[in-house]
Design a protein around this motif. Sequence first.
Motif, short mmCIF file in Angstrom:
data_model
loop_
_atom_site.label_atom_id
_atom_site.label_comp_id
_atom_site.label_asym_id
_atom_site.label_seq_id
_atom_site.Cartn_x
_atom_site.Cartn_y
_atom_site.Cartn_z
N ASP A 79 8.33 -3.45 7.55
CA ASP A 79 7.71 -4.53 9.20
C ASP A 79 8.62 -4.93 10.27
O ASP A 79 8.80 -5.29 11.04
CB ASP A 79 6.80 -5.78 8.76
CG ASP A 79 5.71 -5.67 7.93
OD1 ASP A 79 5.20 -4.49 8.47
OD2 ASP A 79 5.38 -6.03 7.09
N GLY A 82 9.99 -2.91 13.11
CA GLY A 82 8.79 -2.14 13.39
C GLY A 82 7.37 -0.98 13.00
O GLY A 82 7.57 -0.25 13.97
N GLN A 84 4.98 0.87 11.50
CA GLN A 84 3.27 0.81 11.30
C GLN A 84 3.39 1.56 9.39
O GLN A 84 3.03 1.37 9.10
CB GLN A 84 2.79 0.79 12.65
CG GLN A 84 2.71 0.02 13.26
CD GLN A 84 2.41 -1.60 12.74
OE1 GLN A 84 1.11 -1.65 12.34
NE2 GLN A 84 2.92 -2.29 13.04
#
Length: 271
Positions: A79, A82, A84
């Motif tokens: 997270d 960034g 996913q």
Amino acid sequence: MPHLSVPGAELYYEAEGPASAPAVLLIHAGIASLRMWDCLVPTLVEDHYVVRFDTRGFGQTRTEDVTFSDRTDALDVLDHLGVQRACVVGSSRGGRIGLDLALEAPDRITGVVTVGSTPSGLPDVELTDAEDAAFDSIDDAYAQQDWPRVVELETRLWAIAPTRDAATLDPDFVSTAYALNRPNAGHRPEAPIAAPADPTAYEAINDLQVPLLATVGEFDLSPELAAQAFLVSALSRAEGYIFSDTAHLPSVEHPDEFNAVLRGWLTKHGL
């Protein structure tokens, strides 16, 4: 040096490669740190975003003696960067974490590669006499709080293996194996408590929806050999590979072969 603050810990992590490329999360073995992947990363970053971190109790991560989820730690790192979705490549306990993570957060994981890993909840496998004696020696060193002795015995058991003579192995590998685990001696007095997965991977293995490559070294310990066979047989779509002439750290002992197997599998599945 990059550290991520999470409840009860400062997780050390590294990320390399193009952020827009498919992500791979590398999780190290219990006799190493993220440094065990150093030989793998230069090739992998050519077309992947490579993320790795030191789990609690290892390497440059700092932790308090708290209850935590190693799956949550991994997701927190992703997270923060960034990311996913990622394919998890886990060595030993790193593979166990990867399997638990894929079952707990299936929308975040694209594939799992295990390297000498036993899935959480796997029933006990009988040890050989030599393996049993080696674990007894480690337990004695723990009782004496002789932490340098603990990491030395751990490395000898796992990386060298009871069935092999260190004098017959590549001396550079032997030196590297001990060097990877030696800094962990300072973490041995720590006592963070990893919350178990519920359900365990053994109980929920049929729910795994992503590609799985289960690998092991031919001289690994009895439970790890049995675990690799279980993973391959439990899922019809799972693939297996046994690295010859190595024990618990094939990616360190035979990095070229490991790279070839891993990259071939990633390419096959578009990961």
